[in-house]
Design an enzyme around this catalytic site. Structure first.
Site, mmCIF file in Angstrom:
data_model
loop_
_atom_site.group_PDB
_atom_site.id
_atom_site.type_symbol
_atom_site.label_atom_id
_atom_site.label_comp_id
_atom_site.label_asym_id
_atom_site.label_seq_id
_atom_site.Cartn_x
_atom_site.Cartn_y
_atom_site.Cartn_z
ATOM 1 C CD GLU A 153 34.360 -8.204 -8.645
ATOM 2 O OE1 GLU A 153 35.151 -9.395 -8.650
ATOM 3 O OE2 GLU A 153 34.975 -7.444 -7.975
ATOM 4 C CB CYS A 207 31.539 -3.073 -3.233
ATOM 5 S SG CYS A 207 32.429 -3.593 -2.347
#
Ligand code: NAD
Length: 454
Positions: A227, A261
């Site tokens: 990720e 993110c």
């Protein structure tokens, strides 16, 4: 020794012994030894342990929030928000794991049945990031433990105190010591963990480190999830209220001091409302209170990592040199700690690093576009693909545009949002694999195919 530094003032909070090759190998061996017992523990007992972990988080929330604020600089209200959000994620996993693990009969005919069952992967590594240590950690270690895996958890070196608290809460809750081992240290400790015999590795962090992890593990056929970063775009159409869109997107760009993110990192605005939107956006950003992250009214804190100040300075200099208009902020603040002013540029284009490289800080570029076609082309002009959004009154228009955008998650009239019920994944340099949703439970298992003839 690992120095834990408060990013708000540069003071050393703690010095901790780090793991080394021998201690890591020992923890992996112990995890392998205990994993079959943990996997054989009835699911209701594993659920009870995680429920107790949740109770520990609720009981200690104020102390845990203060620790998080002290080591990553997250404003205290946002630290509390992260802990509250964590509870929702735990609840989702507690509610959904039994059904997700249920044996499935997919075919039956006279004398033949076909079934699918879920086996734990075994011993898995979880190398994590610092920006949301409870969120990105729990997306992995909660379902990994519930599905019967043993976990070697390496929190980021910038969130070590939080990682150790998580370990302590797990053990008090009844997860065996060796089934959830915390590794203390920086990149070298992560690299050492990769050399161990693992059945899965779940990584959250930057594209650069993720690529190194993939190189190490690829040839060994270890199940790998990455990720990674993003350069998340939003397009503001000509039919919205510019002030409302600006308020929502300023928060999406600057929350957690821009270190999410899925922070909004690029904004494209239809030319008809561009100038009104930009003025409203700058007004919002100038209203954000920067200051001591332990104060209740602080919205912008320090950057967690000092080297990111150089990245932001470079992006500012590059954007200015190429003709962008600086409308707010633009420089680091003097004094101890890692401080950067919330920064807004208009008149940007894709020749600028600001619109190409992940900024991971309180800085944003706003670009004018002529129409929907240009907006979609620019949104897709990136190697990343974590999230993307469109603001418009027209759902049909939003869905048509978002269907063309390469991203794991897409947003209509919202941004910077994660739901435990939906899969969290990226396209391209934003990674491979997924967490969250029921798929994010199954991903910690190996599917076994049963062909039964009687
Ligand atoms: P990072 O890549 O610097 O570090 C991540 C982890 O990897 C840390 O624990 C670090 O110690 C470890 N590490 C470093 N070098 C290693 C090596 N050679 N081998 C093994 N492990 C190593 O990233 P970061 O600064 O902690 O996090 C910020 C990045 O994470 C941003 O790019 C952000 O977008 C991304 N992120 C992505 C998500 C997501 O869900 N996609 C969530 C949070 C953060």
């Amino acid at each position: 020794m690992l120095k834990i530094i408060n990013p708000a003032n540069g003071r050393v909070l703690a010095e901790l012994p780090q793991d080394d090759a021998a201690s890591i190998a020992g923890k992996v061996r112990a995890a392998r030894a205990v994993q079959p017992t943990w996997a054989a523990t009835p699911l209701p007992d594993r659920l009870t342990a995680i429920r107790r972990f949740r109770e520990g988080v609720v009981r200690d929330a104020e102390r845990l929030a203060a620790i998080l604020t002290s080591e990553v600089g997250k404003p205290i209200r946002q630290a509390r928000n992260e802990l509250n959000g964590l509870l929702g994620r735990i609840d989702f996993f507690l509610e959904q794991t039994e059904a997700a693990l249920a044996e499935r009969q997919v075919h039956a005919e006279t004398g033949l049945r076909e079934l699918i069952t879920h086996e734990p992967l075994g011993v898995v590594g979880n190398i994590s990031a610092w920006n949301y240590p409870y969120f990105v950690g729990a997306n992995v270690f909660i379902p990994a433990l519930l599905t019967g895996n043993a976990v070697l958890y390496k929190p980021s070196e910038f969130a070590t105190l939080t990682g150790l608290e998580i370990g302590q809460l797990m053990h008090v809750a009844g997860v065996p010591q060796d089934a959830f081992a915390v590794l203390v240290g920086a990149g070298a400790v992560g690299a050492e963990l990769l050399k161990q015999p693992l059945d899965g590795l779940f990584f959250t962090g930057s594209y650069a480190t993720g690529a190194r992890v993939a190189q190490e593990l690829g040839p060994r056929m270890v199940k790998l999830q990455l990720e990674l970063g993003g350069k998340d775009p939003t397009y503001v159409c000509d039919d919205v209220d510019p002030a409302a869109a600006a308020a929502s997107l300023a928060d999406g760009a600057m929350y957690n001091t821009g270190q999410s993110c899925c922070s909004v990192e690029r904004i494209y605005v239809h030319e008809k409302i561009h100038d009104t939107f930009v003025s409203a956006f700058v007004k919002e950003v100038k209203g954000f209170k920067l200051g001591d992250p332990s104060h209740e009214d602080t919205y912008i804190g320090p950057l967690t990592r000092a080297p990111q100040l150089d990245v932001l300075e470079r992006q500012v200099a590059d954007a200015k040199a190429k003709g962008a208009r600086l409308l707010a902020g633009g420089k680091r603040l003097a004094g101890p700690g890692n401080w950067f002013e919330p920064t807004v540029f208009a008149g940007v284009d894709h020749s600028m690093e600001l619109m190409r490289e992940e900024s991971f800080g309180p800085i944003i570029g706003i670009q004018k576009v002529a129409d929907d076609t240009e907006a979609v082309r620019l949104m897709n002009d990136t190697e990343y693909g974590l999230t993307a959004g469109v603001y418009t009154r027209d759902e049909e228009r939003a869905r048509r545009l978002l269907a063309q955008v390469h991203a794991g998650s897409v947003y209509w009239n919202c941004c910077d949002r994660v739901s435990p019920r939906l899969p969290w994944s990226g396209v391209g340099h934003s990674g491979i694999g997924l967490t969250l949703s029921t798929y994010g439970i199954e991903t910690f298992t190996r599917l076994k195919a049963w062909h039964l003839r009687d």
